[in-house]
Design a protein around this motif. Structure first.
Motif, mmCIF file in Angstrom:
data_model
loop_
_atom_site.group_PDB
_atom_site.id
_atom_site.type_symbol
_atom_site.label_atom_id
_atom_site.label_comp_id
_atom_site.label_asym_id
_atom_site.label_seq_id
_atom_site.Cartn_x
_atom_site.Cartn_y
_atom_site.Cartn_z
ATOM 1 N N THR A 653 0.812 -1.226 0.000
ATOM 2 C CA THR A 653 0.000 0.000 0.000
ATOM 3 C C THR A 653 0.839 1.267 0.000
ATOM 4 O O THR A 653 0.288 2.364 0.060
ATOM 5 C CB THR A 653 -0.947 0.028 1.218
ATOM 6 O OG1 THR A 653 -0.160 0.108 2.424
ATOM 7 C CG2 THR A 653 -1.822 -1.212 1.260
ATOM 8 N N GLY A 654 2.169 1.148 -0.057
ATOM 9 C CA GLY A 654 3.010 2.335 -0.047
ATOM 10 C C GLY A 654 2.847 3.105 1.253
ATOM 11 O O GLY A 654 2.908 2.539 2.348
ATOM 12 N N ALA A 655 2.626 4.410 1.149
ATOM 13 C CA ALA A 655 2.457 5.243 2.341
ATOM 14 C C ALA A 655 1.109 5.022 3.009
ATOM 15 O O ALA A 655 0.911 5.443 4.150
ATOM 16 C CB ALA A 655 2.612 6.713 1.975
ATOM 17 N N GLY A 656 0.161 4.391 2.297
ATOM 18 C CA GLY A 656 -1.147 4.138 2.873
ATOM 19 C C GLY A 656 -2.270 4.615 1.971
ATOM 20 O O GLY A 656 -2.071 4.954 0.801
ATOM 21 N N LEU A 657 -3.479 4.662 2.524
ATOM 22 C CA LEU A 657 -4.686 5.030 1.782
ATOM 23 C C LEU A 657 -4.814 6.543 1.672
ATOM 24 O O LEU A 657 -4.655 7.259 2.676
ATOM 25 C CB LEU A 657 -5.912 4.445 2.486
ATOM 26 C CG LEU A 657 -7.278 4.779 1.895
ATOM 27 C CD1 LEU A 657 -7.444 4.164 0.515
ATOM 28 C CD2 LEU A 657 -8.386 4.280 2.836
#
Length: 814
Positions: A653-657
């Motif tokens: 998800t990388g850094a997030g939503l």
């Protein structure tokens, strides 16, 4: 999740005709047999292969050195009562009507050359002057030979195909990403922005068009009176720069999602399905002529390079460099892939066309074969690449290492002697670069019971340990699997957490500046119910592709220029409603699902949702650069910690939503900064170094900015935006803060932070020494097998091989 593969088995694959041209008549047609269908393909070699042992059997064909070996073998398969298109389809080459699609690399392209291609019997689909590529359709092998005789032709390859990442209507993305709150607070709707979309098609099917719809299907122009426009789910007008003749109209579904989040934004569309050059030219068209202020796609071409920026990646990076944010779906490959150092089973240079088995990659414990079990009727496409450049990208600077791909019926030497299929396109050797570092294998189980086959990677020529371009970089490879049946079993990848699994992201999604987007189901977000899925917190989609540290080693010229990026960048929601596209979602009545509308799943749906939020941000502040928009998304994201994710930046998800409300609020609140590298918390040994880079943003245009890195006593503080390599002398846990201040003296109220854990060296213990250690890489090992242990074993094994090699060198010089 729905995955649609184009350019593989039917004539509904990626095609659109831009130029006229005659087609040769087909003499006959036969039905496919019920046998297992398989194929191997790789980009054709450039001239200069005369006498190469892999090409010599076909030397009787005119200009054979220009033609992909798989294309040369089609005539042999036609002798088995297959038609030209049936033989091509059995290899998963793209077909269109009665013809086979080709990708031709040219020395040069002009009007005379186009006329010569048509005169030779080709129907032209797309011509790219910029990339010297022409996509054509031909009806018979004799046309391929005629094309090869043209002096302007450099390489002739099959069209491999591409995949889109799919896995009155309100799609719920606005609520899940809190864009609805941001719109109410700011009156933003995307007005003044144009979102450019690239996918398969937009308005060719009856789901999108009716008798009142204009223009005619497949034609450019201003789309009006389509079904989604009549229901208010698309703007009254949509600019069709170039629509696809074939496709599912996924572009219209993406546009509906954009319209839900940014209803005031205009929409422009260009098909991505006229070959790689057509895709690249479509990106350039949207970013320039069409005036897009945000661009998004959901496509990956199977043959895009993994270790070099191909022509699509170059076009996307150029779009970003021109100031246009570019978003691309991360993919739906989960962790169904491998990235490993190549480790020979034995110190043998087995440069023969029939391998002995001693020059295979060691999957673990001396085993050169990887088990793959296919359910009845299932197919698998295997993409093999290794860290070498592509001659089709950087002419004259191709691969200097030659690896081959085998699919065998048995895991032994007999299987290699009589393989089900082998991928042995000729590449080069040290000092003699040739071809593309690529093999693509396609196999179908056409039996009524599960079938286990075995995958082997054989070293044919070139260095086995270090790549020729840099003697400190080991030879490594990547495999990515595209499967038709999720029940396919791949040895070593038992579930989404398997240490051997992944990464599966590659191609233009990891190009410089491009924002790669993972997927989180809307109903599992904090706004709805984060306990809905696998864990009690928000989880990413199980299919969302795994990234991590992705290495690109060669530039567009083929020169060794390594860089690493952590992927994906961010995640957005999927599973949203559309008027026509997707599948029924049943949540047992929760949140009104199932309802009357299909739900669009996949990173194909997440990417346009992210792009729509970017359109809102650009409406708020048109001075925001692509890097600044990405930095805001990263800095304000909702951390995702569920299944396959982890606290901080993770490889799913990388850094997030994306939190649209927080992102837009951040733009309104003054300066902020983001730590670009490292990607998350790090642990190092005492005296070790960490490379730090950051990006600062002034949302009000109050520049210049000043920067301050607070290393919490672990290292001297810095006032540079990019302090580079920082050495941590004391042991301990240090909280690093990156503080950005604008020209008005206002500082970022929520500075970006991470922790650096510095471990003191262990005390040395006296006592008897141990013997030489051993290690085994076993994909079926117990659950305590870790990726760190795997890499440690590989590096230890490589070190022993290097010592043996150096010892042999010293002995030979005595």
């Amino acid at each position: 999740m729905v995955t649609k593969v184009f350019g593989s088995m039917t004539d509904s694959a990626m095609s659109v005709t831009q130029h006229g041209g005659h087609r040769l008549a087909r003499p006959w047609r036969q039905a496919l047999t019920g046998m297992s269908v398989l194929c191997i393909m790789a980009l054709a070699p450039p001239p200069g292969y005369a006498g190469h042992p892999k090409v010599e059997p076909y030397a009787h064909a005119s200009e054979a050195e220009k033609i992909n070996l798989g294309l040369l073998q089609l005539e042999q398969e036609m002798q088995q009562q297959l038609s030209f298109t049936q033989a091509a389809a059995s290899r998963a080459y793209g077909t269109q009507g009665d013809g086979v699609k080709l990708d031709i690399l040219m020395h040069y392209v002009d009007a005379d050359v186009e006329a010569q291609l048509v005169q030779a019997g080709a129907e032209i689909r797309h011509v790219s002057m910029v990339h010297r590529r022409v996509s054509v359709v031909v009806d018979y092998p004799s046309v391929i030979y005629a094309l090869a005789q043209l002096p302007a032709v450099e390489m002739i390859s099959p069209e491999y195909g591409a995949v889109v990442h799919t896995g009155s209507v309100d799609g719920r993305a606005s609520e899940a990403m809190m864009a609805d709150i941001a719109r109410l607070a700011t009156s933003l709707d995307g007005s003044g922005q144009t979102v450019g979309i690239l996918s398969d098609s937009f308005a060719r099917s009856s789901s999108v068009r009716d008798s009142a719809t204009t223009p005619t299907a497949g034609q450019p122009g201003t789309l009006m009176n389509s079904r989604p426009q009549q229901s208010g789910d698309l703007p009254p007008t949509v600019t069709l720069r170039h629509d696809g003749v074939f496709g599912s109209d996924e572009g219209a579904a993406m546009a509906e999602l954009v319209h839900d989040v940014a209803p005031g934004a205009a929409i422009a569309f260009h098909t991505a399905f006229t070959g790689q050059a057509g895709f690249a030219d479509g990106i350039a068209d949207l970013c320039t002529t069409a005036g897009a202020t945000v661009v998004v796609d959901d496509v990956i071409y199977f043959a895009e390079p993994m270790y070099q920026d191909g022509i699509i990646a170059q076009a996307a990076a150029a779009c970003v460099a021109a100031g246009v944010p570019y978003f691309s779906s991360a993919g739906n490959g989960a962790n169904r892939g491998f990235r490993q150092l190549f480790v020979d089973i034995a110190d043998v240079d087995d440069t023969v066309t029939t391998p002995s088995g001693n020059d295979l990659h060691d999957w673990g414990n001396g085993d050169g074969f990887l088990d793959v079990t296919l359910p009845p009727g299932a197919s698998i496409r295997v993409i093999l690449q290794w860290n070498q450049p592509f001659a089709s990208v950087s002419s004259g600077q191709g691969a200097e290492v030659d690896l081959d791909l085998y699919i065998t019926p048995t895991p032994d030497a007999a299987g290699l002697t009589s393989p089900l299929i082998k991928g042995n396109e000729p590449q080069g050797t040290t000092g003699s670069p040739r071809g593309d570092a690529l093999e693509i294998a396609f196999y179908r189980n056409a039996t009524p019971q599960p079938e286990t086959v075995y995958l082997a990677i054989e070293h044919f020529d070139g260095n086995q340990e270090m790549i020729p371009q840099d003697d400190t970089t080991p030879l490594e490879f990547r495999l990515v699997f595209f499967e038709s049946n999720a029940d396919t079993q791949i040895q070593g990848i038992t579930n989404g957490l398997s240490a051997f699994g992944g990464p599966t992201m590659y191609g233009h999604a990891v190009a410089p500046g491009v924002v790669s987007v993972g997927a989180v189901p809307w109903f599992d977000t904090p706004v709805f119910n984060p306990s809905f899925e696998a864990t009690g917190v928000t989880d990413p989609e199980s299919f969302s592709s795994r990234g991590g540290d992705i290495s690109i080693l060669f530039d567009a010229r083929g020169a060794f220029a390594p860089r690493t990026s952590f992927e994906p960048d961010i995640a957005a929601v999927d599973g949203n409603n559309t008027t026509f596209f997707g599948r029924t979602l049943s949540l047992s009545g929760a949140f009104g699902e199932p309802d009357a509308f299909p739900n669009f799943f996949g990173t194909s749906a997440a990417a346009p949702n992210a792009a729509a939020v970017a359109a809102l941000m650009r409406q708020l502040n048109g001075r925001l650069t692509p890097a600044e928009i990405t930095a805001v998304f990263v800095n304000t994201a909702i951390d995702i910690t569920g299944f396959r994710a982890a606290p901080g930046r993770d490889d799913v998800t990388g850094a997030g939503l994306i939190d649209a409300n927080a992102a837009i609020g951040s733009v309104l609140q003054g300066p902020n900064g983001v730590i670009n590298t490292p990607a998350g918390h790090v642990t190092i040994d005492q005296g070790g170094t960490v490379t730090f880079t950051g990006t600062g943003i002034s949302n009000d245009g109050h520049v210049p900015l000043t920067f301050f890195w607070d290393f919490d006593g672990g290292a001297p503080n810095s006032t540079l935006a990019d302090p580079g390599r920082v050495t941590f002398v004391p042991a301990g846990v240090f909280t690093v803060r990156f503080i950005v201040t604008d020209s008005q003296g206002t500082s970022d109220p929520t500075p970006a932070t991470l922790t650096v854990t510095v471990i003191a060296p262990a005390q040395t213990r006296s006592g008897s020494g141990g013997g030489g250690g051993g290690c085994m890489l076993n994909p079926d090992a117990a659950g305590d097998f870790t990726l760190v242990a795997a890499l440690g074993c590989i590096l230890a094994y490589w070190g022993r091989k290097r010592m043996r090699s150096n010892w042999r060198t010293r002995r030979s010089s005595v």
